[in-house]
Design an enzyme around this catalytic site. Sequence first.
Site, PDB file in Angstrom:
ATOM      1  N   HIS A 263      -2.738  -2.078   3.903  1.00 51.77           N
ATOM      2  CA  HIS A 263      -1.310  -1.796   4.114  1.00 51.77           C
ATOM      3  C   HIS A 263      -1.060  -0.307   3.878  1.00 51.77           C
ATOM      4  O   HIS A 263      -1.146   0.172   2.745  1.00 51.77           O
ATOM      5  CB  HIS A 263      -0.466  -2.627   3.163  1.00 51.77           C
ATOM      6  CG  HIS A 263       0.981  -2.245   3.169  1.00 51.77           C
ATOM      7  ND1 HIS A 263       1.809  -2.581   4.208  1.00 51.77           N
ATOM      8  CD2 HIS A 263       1.726  -1.535   2.298  1.00 51.77           C
ATOM      9  CE1 HIS A 263       3.015  -2.097   3.971  1.00 51.77           C
ATOM     10  NE2 HIS A 263       2.992  -1.458   2.805  1.00 51.77           N
ATOM     11  N   ASP A 265       1.629   2.602   4.145  1.00 52.18           N
ATOM     12  CA  ASP A 265       3.002   3.034   4.373  1.00 52.18           C
ATOM     13  C   ASP A 265       2.999   4.267   5.273  1.00 52.18           C
ATOM     14  O   ASP A 265       2.324   5.260   4.974  1.00 52.18           O
ATOM     15  CB  ASP A 265       3.685   3.350   3.046  1.00 52.18           C
ATOM     16  CG  ASP A 265       3.989   2.088   2.244  1.00 52.18           C
ATOM     17  OD1 ASP A 265       4.587   1.163   2.818  1.00 52.18           O
ATOM     18  OD2 ASP A 265       3.618   2.032   1.062  1.00 52.18           O
ATOM     19  N   ASP A 375       5.615  -5.917   3.472  1.00 50.58           N
ATOM     20  CA  ASP A 375       6.251  -5.124   2.414  1.00 50.58           C
ATOM     21  C   ASP A 375       7.711  -4.796   2.699  1.00 50.58           C
ATOM     22  O   ASP A 375       8.308  -3.992   2.006  1.00 50.58           O
ATOM     23  CB  ASP A 375       5.460  -3.824   2.218  1.00 50.58           C
ATOM     24  CG  ASP A 375       5.868  -3.067   0.965  1.00 50.58           C
ATOM     25  OD1 ASP A 375       6.268  -3.716  -0.018  1.00 50.58           O
ATOM     26  OD2 ASP A 375       5.799  -1.830   0.966  1.00 50.58           O
ATOM     27  N   HIS A 579       9.903   1.235   6.494  1.00 50.18           N
ATOM     28  CA  HIS A 579      10.583   0.656   5.337  1.00 50.18           C
ATOM     29  C   HIS A 579      10.542   1.495   4.062  1.00 50.18           C
ATOM     30  O   HIS A 579      10.989   1.010   3.008  1.00 50.18           O
ATOM     31  CB  HIS A 579      10.058  -0.763   5.057  1.00 50.18           C
ATOM     32  CG  HIS A 579       8.633  -0.837   4.638  1.00 50.18           C
ATOM     33  ND1 HIS A 579       7.631  -1.284   5.463  1.00 50.18           N
ATOM     34  CD2 HIS A 579       8.023  -0.539   3.468  1.00 50.18           C
ATOM     35  CE1 HIS A 579       6.483  -1.259   4.825  1.00 50.18           C
ATOM     36  NE2 HIS A 579       6.692  -0.800   3.598  1.00 50.18           N
TER      37      HIS A 579
END
Length: 1008
Positions: A263, A265, A375, A579
Amino acid sequence: MHDDRKLVEARLERVLNERVRPAVHPLTTPLTVEVWSTVGEPVPVSEGLSAPTRPITTGTPWGAPWGTSWFEVTGEVPQAWAGRTVEAVLDLGFTPRTPGFQCEGLVYEPDGTPVKGLHPRNNYVRVGSPADGGERIRWRIEAASNPDLEADGLPFRPTRLGDRTTAGHDPQYVLGEMVLAVFDETVWNLVMDLEVLGELMAELPVDGARRWEILRAVSRALDTVDLQDVNGTAQTARDELAEVLAAPAAPAAHRISAVGHAHIDSAWLWPLRETVRKVARTTSNMTRLLEDEPDFVFTMSQAQQFAWIKEHRPEVYTKVKKAVAEGRFVPAGGMWVESDTNMPGSEAMARQFVHGKRFFLDEFGIENHEAWLPDTFGFAAGLPQIIKAAGSDRLLTQKISWSRTNSFPHHTFHWEGIDGTRIFTHFPPVDSYNCEVTGAQLAHAARNFKEKGAARRSLAPVGYGDGGGGTTREMVAKAARLRNLEGAPTVHWESPGDFFAKAETEYPEPPVWVGELYLELHRATLTSQAQTKRGNRRSEALLTEAELWAATAAVRVGAPYPYDELDRIWKTVLLHQFHDILPGSSIAWVHREARETYARVAHELEAIIKDAQHALAGTGTHELVFNSAPHTRRGVSAGGASTAVHEGGGATPTPRAGGGHILDNGLLRVEIDGRGLVVSAYDLAAGREAIAHGQAANLLQVHPDFPNQWDAWDVDAFYRNTGEDLTAVDDLAVEGDAVRVVRTFGASRVTQLLSVPKNVKRLDIDTEVDWHEAERFLKLAFPLDVKADRYASETQYGHAYRPTHQNTSWEWAKFEACNHRFMHVDEPGWGVALVNDATYGHDVTRTVRTGDAAGITTTLRASLLRAPRYPDPETDQGVHRFRHALVPGATIGDAVREGHRANLPERRVSGSRTDVAPLVVVDNDAVVVSAVKLADDRGGDLVVRLYEAHGARARATVRVDGADTGRAVLTDLLERPLPKAVQPTATDGGIVLALRPFQMVTLRLPRA
């Protein structure tokens, strides 16, 4: 038998740490290291590979914040190591902290071929197996000295390291050992055996036989290990463990589908440009691991991240594309980025899937069927319809497990949106998107799984994220041992698609959750970084206008349609809905760049709009008013233009007895007292007062705002325990047709203009805040004389209802929520709307009045500004502008209309024509046009997207000028015909649609 369990467990821990793990690399020889450091931004790989270097030794500090250093490592495999497995162990100065939040590196061959990423828990590079004695190595390492913003172990402490302009130049890291080493695979396998069994043992019941069987086997294995010759006795120890490792799992064991994952970001505690390199490092690691591990499957979401490596690291992308073609590297999610889903508008949320899925189709020929959002901070109730309209029908997230008040009742279920669309949804019970395949994690997943007895299958995303390098060989080794092991869930590598297919077959009738998936945490992300949120809202509106007028100009006057520009700008806006960007939870650097980007986007879109409108207006002096909103406004048709009607200003302020002013336009009478507060908003036609008796609206309230953690993310419920009403006024005066109110408080200043336009029941409030507070929360309150058990809040393609009361803990937990352009409360026959042009966070409460003014007060509060100090210590400092409007007597349709009006203002253009007829005309105001554009495939067809906005069934005739309505087809969001859809009915008057509540449809029409 005596209980020696703790004795054996403690022995295992020490022997592993102090003897067995160090024996994995029994022989080492130092490498020669030199370095070249860049000044400023990263340089191209070719420049880094050829740059002159200087010697550097272990223990030397290196790396200014956000800098890049190119290390050259050279060495020779000793002749004595011939025939043995050799690897380099390269320590850039890693700390024990989590991977992804400190220095990272990417190793290159001299010709620029990427070899592998370097990370704190993945710092080896294989040289050969077996190696030839005398083999020489020469690599260059592109090493990023990204600062660790929590290096002192104190999270959420304000830091200037979050922007290169304030971070300074002090070295961040100290170079560790750079060596060649013999890799003893037998010892490494012993480590894996002992770790798996030790972790499993700790999760088994003490009174169960299996735990003691493992304990005895581990004890025997440790007895066989000669601590002075671990390498020579490792295999004997492994032999002692073979039997307990071969015991098969129970038939009813929970089944875990593991998928490699990292994951990442797209921005957070690092800028966008660094994510490009994080992705390159991680994908280099994963393509290498896929080559070594035949059962391993890796998945990566976010089309933007694939596009970055395609553009910036084509040599890495070549490996990725090959692995994708082999079915081992699986693109997931079908979105441009893992965006926030609460705040993006209808079209933006749709375009996340349009651009993401189209990239995967064009690049890989892959159609994604799942949304992958592990997330994201909660999920809006309009999202299921969008996912389904994009050709997908599944969702994966685990973020709801972070909720602090209520435990969500399902892990596998159907999620139903506002229009009735259902999608198959899974929350991995492992409660992590960075699973390390530990015994504790897998045992938690099995115990935690809420569908026990009805289903047996869950998914686990395995790997370190955020630049941590993804899945490691150790995780793969553990998974292999847990494939079928007594006492543990079974673990198999599978793609997300394979998992979902099996889960749907296993559980054909799961429970249903209706409405939003609200995260009971991170509520303040609806308010933090107000300028980022304004930039997003304005960009969405400008894109709506640009597509509308560019399409109209293309059809009407043959103007060229700006396909490339709109495609690029959409992708830029979608990226910034990631996000941790739109929610305001990134470092200062990210938001500084976001403000600059939004300004550029606005400039480009304004130019597209101007060019299209001038092409439509012609050359001349007639003033035309262009209306981009989806409803007729002041006589100008939706999506059209007419000669300007000059109606003058609004209601003229008159003095009010006792101080203040009155604004009265014959429909609405507003009283503003001497404090600049609205004490009356009287609907003259209905004979109804909107403001609760004895209370005042347009009330600014400021609260202390110091959450327990996650400063930019969180606002905790106790913030409401104390606060201050800002009633002192510095200046109250008439300014044209408005009342001007000026207040100061703390180090800040607020200037408001209150006005009532002609011919509408609406109070406009323009607010400018020069904000210089720290750790405070600013609200704008409207206490209304309305008894409402629920209120409507706009979301994508409709609105959702939330209760105003707090009967249950689920309702209490929603003390801060998201809306788009409006909130609406009503009693049967009469309601009030509050609309905005850039705010999202709000709260709604109700109180009971007693005595002569008995009744219910429903208070709507818009969240304006916060001032958290982590991760950006200067969050929201400076000047901000907000526009709100209070609309007494409003129906839900009025709220929809006024919300669009506030966000899509009129434009005035001089030209030779007296009007421009709209391309699209809808005969029912409940059916709203959300997009008018030309088809993305550039074939010239018109695309029109509409939705039912009032929450009721609606029938509408849609007339599309310049199109062959007889050949109109219903399509998905990617503008592909829906094969099973009932096609629209075409008549002489246009296309007849019958829509369910909140139903969204996309029409594709060939040009006439």
